[in-house]
Design a protein around this motif. Structure first.
Motif, PDB file in Angstrom:
ATOM      1  N   LYS A   1      -0.309  -6.312   0.622  1.00 41.09           N
ATOM      2  CA  LYS A   1      -1.313  -6.875   1.551  1.00 41.09           C
ATOM      3  C   LYS A   1      -0.750  -6.900   2.970  1.00 41.09           C
ATOM      4  CE  LYS A   1      -3.819  -9.989  -1.530  1.00 41.09           C
ATOM      5  NZ  LYS A   1      -3.932 -11.352  -2.037  1.00 41.09           N
ATOM      6  N   ASP A   2       0.517  -7.293   3.072  1.00 40.61           N
ATOM      7  CA  ASP A   2       1.132  -7.388   4.407  1.00 40.61           C
ATOM      8  C   ASP A   2       1.326  -6.010   5.042  1.00 40.61           C
ATOM      9  OD1 ASP A   2       1.135 -10.098   4.104  1.00 40.61           O
ATOM     10  OD2 ASP A   2       3.239 -10.248   3.514  1.00 40.61           O
ATOM     11  N   PHE A   3       1.632  -5.014   4.223  1.00 42.43           N
ATOM     12  CA  PHE A   3       1.749  -3.651   4.760  1.00 42.43           C
ATOM     13  C   PHE A   3       0.397  -3.189   5.316  1.00 42.43           C
ATOM     14  CE2 PHE A   3       5.626  -2.512   1.988  1.00 42.43           C
ATOM     15  CZ  PHE A   3       6.491  -2.576   3.066  1.00 42.43           C
ATOM     16  N   LEU A   4      -0.650  -3.480   4.565  1.00 39.65           N
ATOM     17  CA  LEU A   4      -1.994  -3.071   5.003  1.00 39.65           C
ATOM     18  C   LEU A   4      -2.328  -3.742   6.334  1.00 39.65           C
ATOM     19  CD1 LEU A   4      -4.545  -1.463   4.061  1.00 39.65           C
ATOM     20  CD2 LEU A   4      -5.378  -3.589   3.070  1.00 39.65           C
ATOM     21  N   LYS A   5      -2.013  -5.026   6.399  1.00 38.01           N
ATOM     22  CA  LYS A   5      -2.295  -5.794   7.619  1.00 38.01           C
ATOM     23  C   LYS A   5      -1.468  -5.257   8.796  1.00 38.01           C
ATOM     24  CE  LYS A   5      -2.614 -10.589   8.700  1.00 38.01           C
ATOM     25  NZ  LYS A   5      -1.856 -11.760   8.383  1.00 38.01           N
ATOM     26  N   ALA A   6      -0.275  -4.784   8.497  1.00 36.26           N
ATOM     27  CA  ALA A   6       0.603  -4.278   9.573  1.00 36.26           C
ATOM     28  C   ALA A   6       0.121  -2.934  10.122  1.00 36.26           C
ATOM     29  CB  ALA A   6       2.020  -4.138   9.047  1.00 36.26           C
ATOM     30  N   GLY A   7      -0.833  -2.304   9.419  1.00 32.00           N
ATOM     31  CA  GLY A   7      -1.383  -1.047   9.941  1.00 32.00           C
ATOM     32  C   GLY A   7      -1.134   0.175   9.070  1.00 32.00           C
ATOM     33  N   ILE A   8      -0.370  -0.012   7.983  1.00 32.21           N
ATOM     34  CA  ILE A   8      -0.173   1.132   7.076  1.00 32.21           C
ATOM     35  C   ILE A   8      -1.536   1.460   6.456  1.00 32.21           C
ATOM     36  CG2 ILE A   8       1.008   1.948   4.978  1.00 32.21           C
ATOM     37  CD1 ILE A   8       2.949   1.336   7.308  1.00 32.21           C
ATOM     38  N   ASN A   9      -1.970   2.718   6.558  1.00 34.93           N
ATOM     39  CA  ASN A   9      -3.288   3.045   5.986  1.00 34.93           C
ATOM     40  C   ASN A   9      -3.232   4.140   4.927  1.00 34.93           C
ATOM     41  OD1 ASN A   9      -2.971   5.332   7.593  1.00 34.93           O
ATOM     42  ND2 ASN A   9      -4.260   4.525   9.239  1.00 34.93           N
ATOM     43  N   ARG A  10      -2.010   4.549   4.591  1.00 32.75           N
ATOM     44  CA  ARG A  10      -1.859   5.541   3.517  1.00 32.75           C
ATOM     45  C   ARG A  10      -0.572   5.239   2.770  1.00 32.75           C
ATOM     46  NH1 ARG A  10       0.439  10.676   2.643  1.00 32.75           N
ATOM     47  NH2 ARG A  10      -0.854  11.970   1.283  1.00 32.75           N
ATOM     48  N   LEU A  11      -0.678   5.147   1.435  1.00 27.47           N
ATOM     49  CA  LEU A  11       0.524   4.906   0.631  1.00 27.47           C
ATOM     50  C   LEU A  11       0.849   6.177  -0.135  1.00 27.47           C
ATOM     51  CD1 LEU A  11       0.296   1.451  -1.179  1.00 27.47           C
ATOM     52  CD2 LEU A  11       1.540   2.001   0.902  1.00 27.47           C
ATOM     53  N   SER A  12       2.105   6.547  -0.110  1.00 32.46           N
ATOM     54  CA  SER A  12       2.547   7.681  -0.918  1.00 32.46           C
ATOM     55  C   SER A  12       3.490   7.105  -1.969  1.00 32.46           C
ATOM     56  CB  SER A  12       3.259   8.695  -0.013  1.00 32.46           C
ATOM     57  OG  SER A  12       3.859   9.686  -0.796  1.00 32.46           O
ATOM     58  N   VAL A  13       2.988   7.001  -3.183  1.00 30.81           N
ATOM     59  CA  VAL A  13       3.730   6.274  -4.214  1.00 30.81           C
ATOM     60  C   VAL A  13       4.589   7.255  -5.030  1.00 30.81           C
ATOM     61  CG1 VAL A  13       3.538   4.629  -6.112  1.00 30.81           C
ATOM     62  CG2 VAL A  13       1.790   4.649  -4.326  1.00 30.81           C
ATOM     63  N   GLY A  14       5.879   6.985  -5.055  1.00 27.20           N
ATOM     64  CA  GLY A  14       6.810   7.864  -5.783  1.00 27.20           C
ATOM     65  C   GLY A  14       6.805   7.552  -7.262  1.00 27.20           C
TER      66      GLY A  14
END
Ligand code: SF4
Length: 376
Positions: free
Chosen positions: A106-119
């Motif tokens: 949630k905090d990453f999203l709020k910080a502005g990350i808009n794409r996750l690349s999950v390993g």
């Protein structure tokens, strides 16, 4: 206005996976020093250096960027925002399952990350154990579901095929699981033995056996067919996306767009000049402290090298734009390779779409071989 990509290499991991040759360290000792150095490096290459270019993509790769605390990511993003012109950026964070809980996502999203690349690498616990990943299949799925539920719309996963002992059915099961999840992008790589890795030594010592190229090609061909049938369009040799979810950062690399890389081992490519930073955190920090830069090697590509790269990168991805090639390089390449292009077309290895030369599925399978045949 020209676009610019920014890559940030976060060189920390909890543990070194046996197959990995990306630069990372498994200690947090130099973390404050790294962040200070990174900010200084960003300031060195500020907007003044990038001229009029507009940043459209920021990619946190590694290492394990998701090990950073959210305020650390915010600090990096704030520094970039002060130093560069940034417009509607795609901001990707490579994320390892097992390093993020719901709150952190949630905090990453709020910080502005808009794409996750999950390993993810595999949904089979035995395969994950073999790869010495720190997560299991259940944790990987949970990370993806959590991310999707809280509002990450653009989720990518990485998978590796042709793992030792992996059956076709086993790989198919991996893909089936992947397409059943809320993911928009899948990168599927064949296992590569990198020199200097533990896995490479295991293979050399005869402790692990890797299946041959034909088996690898079978799995790859199946991957292309299967993902296509599930609505994932192949837009590069190893990358598949739902329409509109192609990775902007990848496309910049392949489209010959300029990019700046910050952090140890990061590569940059700006106006025909390529450079690479030292692959040592200590050296990186000390060099940045001295001069704001940590360049280990630098080369200016010759016209021939630029042309070769342009052809190679375009063909491996969305196709070779002959009009652009004629305008930006020379019309000679087409003349020199006329017969070969005709032959490849007859063999259905490439196809022509307007001014573009595009690899077919058969072409993607033979890509490396084809690229050695062209004359420059
Ligand atoms: S987590 Fe990723 S970068 Fe770190 S060692 Fe494993 S594969 Fe390499």
């Amino acid at each position: 206005m020209e676009n610019l990509g920014i890559y940030i290499h976060i060189p920390f991991c909890e543990h070194k996976c046996i197959y990995c040759d990306f630069y990372s360290v498994i200690t947090n000792e130099n973390r404050p020093g790294f962040l200070e150095a990174l900010k200084k490096e960003i300031k060195t290459y500020s907007g003044k250096f990038a001229g009029d270019k507009t940043v459209k993509s920021i990619f946190f790769g590694g290492g394990t960027p998701s090990l950073l605390e959210v305020p650390e990511i915010e600090e990096i993003l704030n520094t970039l925002a002060k130093e560069f012109k940034i417009e509607t950026p795609e901001i990707t964070l490579e994320t390892n399952p097992g390093t993020v809980d719901l709150q952190k996502l949630k905090d990453f999203l709020k910080a502005g990350i808009n794409r996750l690349s999950v390993g993810v690498q595999s949904f089979d616990d035995k395969e994950l154990e073999f790869l010495t990943r720190i997560h299991n299949s259940g944790e990987a799925k949970k990370t993806i579901f959590n991310a999707s539920e809280i509002g990450f719309e653009n989720i990518s996963i990485d998978l590796i095929f042709n793992l030792p002992g992996q059956t076709k059915r086993g790989w198919e099961e991996n893909l089936r699981t992947a397409v059943g999840l809320p993911v928009k992008h899948i990168s599927a790589y064949s296992l590569i033995l990198e020199r200097g890795t533990i896995l490479n030594k295991m293979v050399l010592d005869g402790k692990v056996k890797i299946s041959d190229e034909d088996y690898d090609a079978d799995l790859y061909e199946f991957t292309m067919r299967y993902l296509k049938s599930r609505g994932f369009r192949q837009y590069e040799v190893s990358n598949f996306a739902k329409p509109g979810y192609e990775c902007r950062h990848n496309k910049f690399y392949w489209d010959y767009t300029d990019y700046l890389g910050f952090g140890p081992s990061a590569h940059s490519f700006v106006e025909g000049v390529r450079w690479r930073n030292f692959s040592s955190l200590k050296k990186y920090i000390s060099e940045i402290r001295k001069s704001g830069k940590a360049i280990c090697t630098k080369e200016t590509l010759s016209e021939k090298e630029k042309l070769e790269e342009f052809v190679m990168l375009s063909l491996r991805s969305e196709g070779l734009d002959l009009k652009r090639l004629r305008e930006e390089f020379s019309p000679l390449w087409e003349k020199k390779n006329k017969n070969l292009l005709e032959f490849l077309n007859e063999e259905q290895i490439i196809k022509f779409a307007g001014d573009k030369v595009i690899l077919t599925e058969k072409g993607y399978s033979l890509c490396d071989e084809i690229l050695t045949k062209f004359e420059y």
